[in-house]
Design a protein around this motif. Structure first.
Motif, PDB file in Angstrom:
ATOM      1  N   TYR A 172       0.830  -1.404   0.058  1.00 33.49           N
ATOM      2  CA  TYR A 172      -0.036  -0.076   0.297  1.00 33.49           C
ATOM      3  C   TYR A 172       1.180   1.083   0.254  1.00 33.49           C
ATOM      4  N   ARG A 173       0.137   2.410  -0.203  1.00 32.27           N
ATOM      5  CA  ARG A 173       0.410   3.268  -0.710  1.00 32.27           C
ATOM      6  C   ARG A 173      -0.272   4.828   0.938  1.00 32.27           C
ATOM      7  N   ILE A 174       1.234   5.585   1.189  1.00 31.12           N
ATOM      8  CA  ILE A 174       1.087   6.404   2.300  1.00 31.12           C
ATOM      9  C   ILE A 174       1.230   7.726   1.842  1.00 31.12           C
ATOM     10  N   THR A 175       0.491   8.770   1.062  1.00 29.61           N
ATOM     11  CA  THR A 175       0.749   9.716   0.438  1.00 29.61           C
ATOM     12  C   THR A 175       0.418  11.103   1.465  1.00 29.61           C
ATOM     13  N   ALA A 176      -0.102  12.451   1.038  1.00 28.24           N
ATOM     14  CA  ALA A 176       0.404  13.353   1.386  1.00 28.24           C
ATOM     15  C   ALA A 176      -1.411  14.056   1.290  1.00 28.24           C
ATOM     16  N   VAL A 177      -1.679  14.072  -0.255  1.00 29.45           N
ATOM     17  CA  VAL A 177      -2.862  14.059  -0.509  1.00 29.45           C
ATOM     18  C   VAL A 177      -3.791  12.217  -1.661  1.00 29.45           C
ATOM     19  N   PRO A 178      -5.019  12.543  -1.614  1.00 26.52           N
ATOM     20  CA  PRO A 178      -5.676  11.195  -1.429  1.00 26.52           C
ATOM     21  C   PRO A 178      -5.747  10.910  -3.371  1.00 26.52           C
ATOM     22  N   ALA A 179      -4.949  10.200  -3.487  1.00 25.78           N
ATOM     23  CA  ALA A 179      -5.304   9.439  -4.909  1.00 25.78           C
ATOM     24  C   ALA A 179      -7.088   9.493  -5.541  1.00 25.78           C
ATOM     25  N   PRO A 180      -6.989   9.553  -6.940  1.00 25.28           N
ATOM     26  CA  PRO A 180      -8.681   9.757  -7.170  1.00 25.28           C
ATOM     27  C   PRO A 180      -9.554   8.291  -7.185  1.00 25.28           C
ATOM     28  N   ARG A 181     -10.733   7.661  -6.724  1.00 25.15           N
ATOM     29  CA  ARG A 181     -10.995   6.886  -6.008  1.00 25.15           C
ATOM     30  C   ARG A 181     -10.621   5.945  -5.550  1.00 25.15           C
TER      31      ARG A 181
END
Length: 214
Positions: A172-181
């Motif tokens: 899984y990925r942890i990001t600062a902004v949400p990805a689409p869907r």
């Protein structure tokens, strides 16, 4: 570490508890239904504490190293205060007893920016329901996040995408902004929480957990 998990009997909370034990932590599991909690282990202490009662929360928070909140609230047409009130009670108890590490999970799938990126057909199907029932919960989650951010504690806020069930942890990925869907499996979210509580990679940050498709 000595962890306390609010919402421990939820689907995500059970995974968090299991992974915490597997990682060698001890857990105080806060649940409204102790008889339904599936774990019977010397590393787990079950506490039936009313999360809306500040004195009860204060009592159970003491003598722990970190607090994890995975309390969820269903969509509602009525005013919602559960998330923000629990956050207030938890933060107050942590400050009273010198507990600094706090991890909180917000509601999944209620972010307006995410909704605007969903396909047209999906929007037509779910948008009226979300618009009718979602704002009260979303506003309460935002109040909760505001309370947490203003504490000065070592906090991390998690915003999952739409929660799904899978058996195995993905890359899984942890990001600062949400990805689409974005989809987030509960097992990935639980793994991210337990990893963060020990590694402290995102103290003072709001992060999004995205499950990698098969």
């Amino acid at each position: 570490m000595r962890l306390i998990v609010f919402g421990a009997n939820s689907p995500t909370g059970r995974l968090v508890t299991a992974m915490a034990m597997a990682a060698g932590h001890t857990v105080t599991a806060i649940t409204r239904r102790p008889a339904d909690f599936p774990f019977c282990d010397h590393r787990v202490q079950i506490a039936d504490a009313d999360v809306m009662d500040a004195d009860a929360v204060d009592w159970v928070v003491r003598d722990h190293d970190a607090v994890l909140s995975v309390i969820g609230v269903p969509l509602s047409l009525k005013p919602v205060t559960v998330c923000s009130q629990v956050a207030f009670n938890v933060v107050k108890g942590m400050m009273n007893h010198g507990v600094r590490r706090l991890l909180c999970v917000g509601s999944a799938g209620l972010d307006a920016a995410d909704l605007s990126r969903v396909g047209l057909l999906c929007q037509r199907a779910i948008r009226p329901v979300v618009l009718a029932c979602g704002p009260a919960v979303q506003q309460d989650v935002r109040r909760m996040e505001g309370i947490v951010r203003e504490t000065g504690l070592d906090w991390t806020l998690f915003r999952p995408g739409r929660l799904v069930t899978r058996s195995d942890v993905t890359d899984y990925r942890i990001t600062a902004v949400p990805a689409p869907r974005t989809l987030t499996s509960r097992v990935d979210l639980a793994h991210a929480l337990i990893h963060e509580v020990t590694h402290r990679d995102h103290v003072g940050e709001t992060v999004h957990v995205a499950t990698v498709p098969c």
